[in-house]
Design a protein around this motif. Structure first.
Motif, PDB file in Angstrom:
ATOM      1  N   ASP A  38       6.626  14.540  -7.114  1.00  0.00           N
ATOM      2  CA  ASP A  38       6.602  13.135  -6.732  1.00  0.00           C
ATOM      3  C   ASP A  38       7.391  12.953  -5.452  1.00  0.00           C
ATOM      4  N   SER A  39       6.741  13.276  -4.332  1.00  0.00           N
ATOM      5  CA  SER A  39       7.483  13.209  -3.082  1.00  0.00           C
ATOM      6  C   SER A  39       7.711  11.778  -2.638  1.00  0.00           C
ATOM      7  N   ASP A  40       7.227  10.851  -3.417  1.00  0.00           N
ATOM      8  CA  ASP A  40       7.508   9.458  -3.103  1.00  0.00           C
ATOM      9  C   ASP A  40       8.946   9.111  -3.425  1.00  0.00           C
ATOM     10  N   ASP A  41       9.587   9.949  -4.240  1.00  0.00           N
ATOM     11  CA  ASP A  41      10.910   9.573  -4.693  1.00  0.00           C
ATOM     12  C   ASP A  41      11.907   9.511  -3.564  1.00  0.00           C
ATOM     13  N   ASP A  42      11.624  10.195  -2.491  1.00  0.00           N
ATOM     14  CA  ASP A  42      12.618  10.154  -1.435  1.00  0.00           C
ATOM     15  C   ASP A  42      12.459   8.910  -0.564  1.00  0.00           C
ATOM     16  N   LEU A  43      11.492   8.079  -0.899  1.00  0.00           N
ATOM     17  CA  LEU A  43      11.352   6.814  -0.175  1.00  0.00           C
ATOM     18  C   LEU A  43      12.093   5.767  -0.979  1.00  0.00           C
ATOM     19  N   ILE A  44      13.223   5.386  -0.462  1.00  0.00           N
ATOM     20  CA  ILE A  44      14.054   4.437  -1.202  1.00  0.00           C
ATOM     21  C   ILE A  44      13.603   3.037  -0.856  1.00  0.00           C
ATOM     22  N   PRO A  45      13.294   2.253  -1.843  1.00  0.00           N
ATOM     23  CA  PRO A  45      12.849   0.895  -1.516  1.00  0.00           C
ATOM     24  C   PRO A  45      14.006   0.032  -1.028  1.00  0.00           C
ATOM     25  N   TYR A  46      13.672  -0.914  -0.204  1.00  0.00           N
ATOM     26  CA  TYR A  46      14.660  -1.883   0.251  1.00  0.00           C
ATOM     27  C   TYR A  46      14.711  -3.044  -0.739  1.00  0.00           C
ATOM     28  N   ASP A  47      15.630  -3.894  -0.470  1.00  0.00           N
ATOM     29  CA  ASP A  47      15.819  -5.048  -1.347  1.00  0.00           C
ATOM     30  C   ASP A  47      14.683  -6.045  -1.129  1.00  0.00           C
TER      31      ASP A  47
END
Lengths: 634, 328
Positions: free
Chosen positions: A294-303
């Protein structure tokens, strides 16, 4: 009474005489109650008995024929039974024909739908009689489409004739309708016009239902007439009359065959459209196949907590609202919508600012038209108008009442003015939030005690709440402390609401003639005056208002429109309830006596049921007044 | 604790009209200047210098009618633009020239952006909405010959084509077209045969924009309602709905997936740009800078991943340029 079978040569005329005499003396129920079921059974299969029966009725002397025929028509359990019993009596006997085709249908209207079904069914069952059916239809349509009949005959009679028309149509066949199609069409158009012109909603609806049904019958292909109205039991019953059920059933309120047919037809369409396109259910992602890192995990969502629904900001100042509404920013429809929605609360929150521009705002609102499709636009506009009027009553009332009698307004706008005046008066005279429902203008004054017209100040409120148990709970409302010049707010402005409306009613303008064809507005005006009178209780101007109103009512008391007459009678009721008894008896004694005699007349002779009831109510109120006076030692 | 969303890296002003379309051209080797092309409502195409943040050139080729699509054809020297004057113009911008070399008269009066696909060196296929209401025409450029016309069957009632995407699985294979229509459906067309391969109703309202990821055979479409729809293409070339995502406010004007297929951006009518992770459509950020509808979003094609940018053009006449998730 027992019949002797066999003995075919017996003379029946004696029996006919007896029958006739008994019926004419009003004993139809007893004798026919026994006779008719017997005869119905006997004539079911036996031709001889049928002939006997026919001879029986044919021999009844003319002077008693009406009673007998009427009795049979009312008692017979169905159209075919009636047909067996009477045979071709209507063709052979002139008097019977008159009774059946004219008297029962056009001159009387107290019979039930079952009777109508019997009668018209009877006419349709034999070839000789069908010509009579057509003639009957034409007569009925003539009456239905005559404007004087629509204006002057009671609602019950009009309902009766409408039912008869619909039943006739249910019996007629295509070629027969074809032969007189043009005349039917002409009558229908005229009739619809008269009915829609009427001020009473029940009559309008009646016209609409009948016209729709007629149009359905004469235009079998192609578009049919369709009106918009609220369905209720009456309309459903009427529509059900168009379709004949084959059973012997005599009950008129049959289950709605017409509507259930339509419902059945729409069902097959719905599943069809579902098959056409792939609205397939979402395919759930195959977990096994996509089990990758799940390479999406390194995309940290913003507030994203700020991500809310977008709200267009409405202007905060009244003058900004005026600018938006007058269309200088006509591009921004979102802002216009937001302004319309926010206007009422802004007006109420900023009374001082509103008072500076009140007349201008009132003008803008009166002419405001719907630019985009907002839900409840009419109500929003009306509430804003009421808010403006209650915030600055005198100038705005002056403006609105002057505009009521000005040129170039639509009837709708004039009626809106009346509605706004009433709502504002209601709000001013009792300090609670105005209700959401508009008064239909046909508000009858209720006999309950009036609401306290108390001062908005708290201490008074508490005291009065203790005294009058009927006082309503006050809502928090909004502080009217700035306007604390007088306790009852309607007191100072009642005159401004009332007198200008009553002033010019007899002056016709080019586009507006209250006493002429705009009688609908006249009706609304009269009802408005009744309400204003009612709300003016305990005000200083009430006696003057009462006198003016009594004169107004006197001038219009013979108006032909029943809605107007109902309004006039409501005015009298309000007057009697609002003006203090001593004032009435001191200043208006002669007028009151004259009014009393007029009310007596109305109660006895007015064709409209509501008018008669209101007149009776008024007479009772006057009686109460007199009793009160006698009770007080003078 | 999540960080508040970032501010734009810079904002380009000066178009003096609503911005309808954007296209980056930053892939060239140094010392080429990275450029951003923008098309505006006043008919101008501005060529922005991303180093100086100023307009280098303004191209006027559509008779002051709104330009709603700009694309480069193999480099920044050849530009294609589509405007409301019913024309598609081909520009030659090499060596400072600003001339229109060719134009195609589309007779299309709608807003459907054309789609380009390079099929061979110097040869392109272009899909565009044609004159007739429901048709899509495929032309070959630069010869401007018509390859085929894609007509929906009679009674299909798809409405106008709203957005197009031409693609082919690999060089040399059959070109396919994805078209979003006014009735809310997305249709997959086989360009060579001119037949419909698959049709899927994604939305209740017109499909405003779509984008497709070839590798994963997944696409996403946005409409004037609140729902984003992700659909996939299976081996039988059938479209199926994969997932839907509901937004807070209705209306999407543009969707684009970043070339590395990690994130995607949507341009909303509620003035906001939303960033999602592409794999699972995880909402990542809501960029709230503009004060009017955002008309278009575009990712840059920088060869250095750290320099990647996202640009958004809006009705408020500004182009905001963001650097977001550039580190991954």
């Amino acid at each position: 009474v027992c019949f002797i079978p066999g003995g075919l040569n017996c003379s029946i005329s004696f029996v006919s005489h007896v029958l006739g005499k008994v019926c004419v003396h009003g004993r139809q129920k007893e004798i026919l109650g026994v006779l008719v079921p017997h005869l119905t059974d006997l004539t079911k299969s036996d031709c001889i008995w049928q002939r006997i029966c026919w001879r029986l009725v044919e021999c009844v002397p003319d002077r008693w024929m009406e009673a007998v025929v009427l009795g049979f028509v009312q008692r017979a359990p169905g159209a075919d039974a009636l047909s067996r019993l009477l045979g071709n009596l209507v063709v052979k006997n002139k008097k019977a024909q008159f009774v059946v085709t004219q008297k029962i249908l056009l001159l009387q209207y107290g019979h039930t739908t079952a009777v109508l079904q019997n009668l018209l069914g009877y006419l349709s069952l034999d070839g000789l009689r069908r010509t009579l059916l057509l003639r009957v239809l034409q007569d009925l349509l003539e009456t239905w489409s005559s404007s004087s009949a629509v204006k002057h005959s009671p609602a019950e009679q009009q309902l009766y004739i409408s039912k008869a028309i619909l039943i006739c149509f249910s019996h007629l066949k295509e070629p027969e309708i074809e032969s007189c199609r043009q005349e039917i069409l002409t009558s229908m158009m005229e009739g619809v016009k008269c009915h829609l012109d009427s001020s009473l909603p029940q009559l309008r609806r009646l016209g609409m239902v009948v016209a729709e049904s007629i149009s359905l019958k004469i235009n079998t292909e192609g578009p049919v007439l369709k009106f918009e109205y609220e369905e209720d039991d009456e309309t459903r019953e009427l529509k059900s009359l168009l379709v004949q059920t084959p059973s012997f059933c005599v009950v008129p309120s049959l289950p709605n065959d017409v509507r259930s047919e339509k419902a059945g037809a729409t069902l097959p369409l719905v599943p069809e459209s579902n098959e056409k396109s792939h609205t397939a259910a979402p395919v759930m992602p195959d977990e096994e196949l996509n089990a990758e890192l799940d390479s999406d995990d390194d995309l940290i969502p913003y507030d994203t907590s700020e991500d809310k629904e977008l709200k267009i900001k409405a202007p905060v100042y009244i003058r900004d609202c005026i600018e938006v509404l007058t269309g200088s920013g006509s591009e921004d429809v979102d802002k216009w919508e937001a302004t319309v929605k926010a206007l009422e609360s802004l007006v109420r929150k900023n009374p001082a600012a509103t008072r500076e521009v009140s007349v201008e705002l009132a003008k803008i609102l009166l002419h405001l038209e719907e630019k985009t499709c907002i839900e409840g636009f009419v109500e929003l506009r009306q509430r804003a108008q009421v808010a403006v009027l209650t915030t600055d009553p005198i100038p705005v009332a002056k403006y609105l009442t002057s505009q009521f009698y000005s040129l170039n307004y639509s009837l709708r706008q004039r009626m809106d003015i009346l509605d706004v005046l009433v709502l504002a008066a209601q709000e001013l005279s009792c300090p609670k939030f105005p209700g959401k429902t508009k008064p239909s203008g046909a508000q009858k004054p209720c006999i309950q005690l009036l609401l306290g017209n108390d001062s908005p100040k708290d201490w008074r409120r508490i005291v009065d709440e203790r005294i009058k148990s009927k006082t309503r709970r006050f809502d928090m409302g909004h502080s009217r402390v700035e306007l604390a010049s007088c306790p009852n707010e309607f007191n100072s402005v009642a005159g401004y609401f009332f007198f200008p409306l009553i002033q010019h009613f007899d002056r016709p303008l080019t586009t507006f003639d209250l006493l002429g064809e705009d009688h609908l507005v006249l009706g609304r005006l009269v009802h408005t005056l009744a309400i204003l009178m009612y709300l003016a209780v305990n005000t200083v101007a009430v006696t003057a208002m009462g006198k003016a109103l009594l004169e107004f009512v006197w001038a219009l008391r013979f108006h032909t429109d029943s809605y107007v007459r109902q309004g006039l009678l409501s005015c009298i009721s309000s007057l009697l309830l609002s003006v203090p008894t001593e004032q009435i008896l001191a200043d208006m004694t002669e007028e009151l006596l004259e009014t009393q005699s007029w009310l007596g007349d109305v109660m006895e002779k007015d064709p409209d049921g509501d008018c008669r009831r209101l007149a009776l109510q008024n007479l009772m109120l006057i009686e109460n007044l007199k009793k009160k006076l006698e009770a007080v030692p003078s | 604790m999540a960080l508040p969303p970032p501010d734009p890296q810079f904002v380009l002003r000066g178009t003096s009209a609503a911005v309808h379309t954007l296209h980056f051209s930053c892939g060239g080797p140094e010392p080429d200047i990275p450029l951003l092309f923008s098309g505006s409502e006043n008919g101008f195409i501005h060529v922005w210098n991303l180093k100086t943040h100023r307009v280098d050139t303004a191209l006027d080729g559509h008779g002051r009618k709104s330009v709603y699509c700009v694309e480069t054809m193999g480099g920044k020297d050849r530009l294609l633009s589509q405007g409301r004057d019913q024309r598609i113009c081909l520009w030659d911008l090499a060596e400072g020239r600003t001339s229109v070399t060719d134009s195609v008269f589309t007779e299309h009066v709608g807003f459907c952006r054309c789609s380009l696909l390079k099929v061979a060196q110097g040869r392109w296929l272009m899909a565009m909405a044609a004159r007739s209401l429901e048709e899509v025409q495929i032309l070959e450029l630069p010869s401007k010959t018509s390859v085929c016309t894609l007509k929906p069957e009679v009674g299909a009632k798809l409405g106008m084509p709203m957005c197009l995407k031409l693609w082919q699985l690999s060089c040399g294979s059959q070109p396919v077209l994805l078209a979003g229509y006014e009735d809310g459906s997305v249709v997959l067309w086989n360009v060579s045969t001119g037949k419909v391969l698959s049709q899927l109703i994604c939305h209740q309202e017109p499909v405003m924009s779509l984008d497709f990821d070839l590798e994963k055979a997944k696409g996403i479409s946005g409409s004037s309602e609140k729902v984003l729809c992700i659909w996939s293409l299976n081996e039988q070339q059938n479209l199926q709905v994969y997932k839907t995502h509901e937004l807070v406010n209705a209306g999407i004007s543009d969707i684009t997936i970043r070339p590395d297929k990690k994130i995607l951006a949507t341009a909303g009518w509620d003035h906001r740009i939303r960033i999602f992770g592409w794999k699972k459509l995880k909402p990542l950020a809501v960029l709230d800078y503009h004060t009017a509808t955002v008309h278009c979003v575009s990712f840059s094609d920088h060869s250095n991943p750290r320099e990647r940018l996202l640009a958004a053009g809006s009705k408020d006449q500004r182009i905001s340029v963001w650097s977001i998730y550039a580190q991954t």
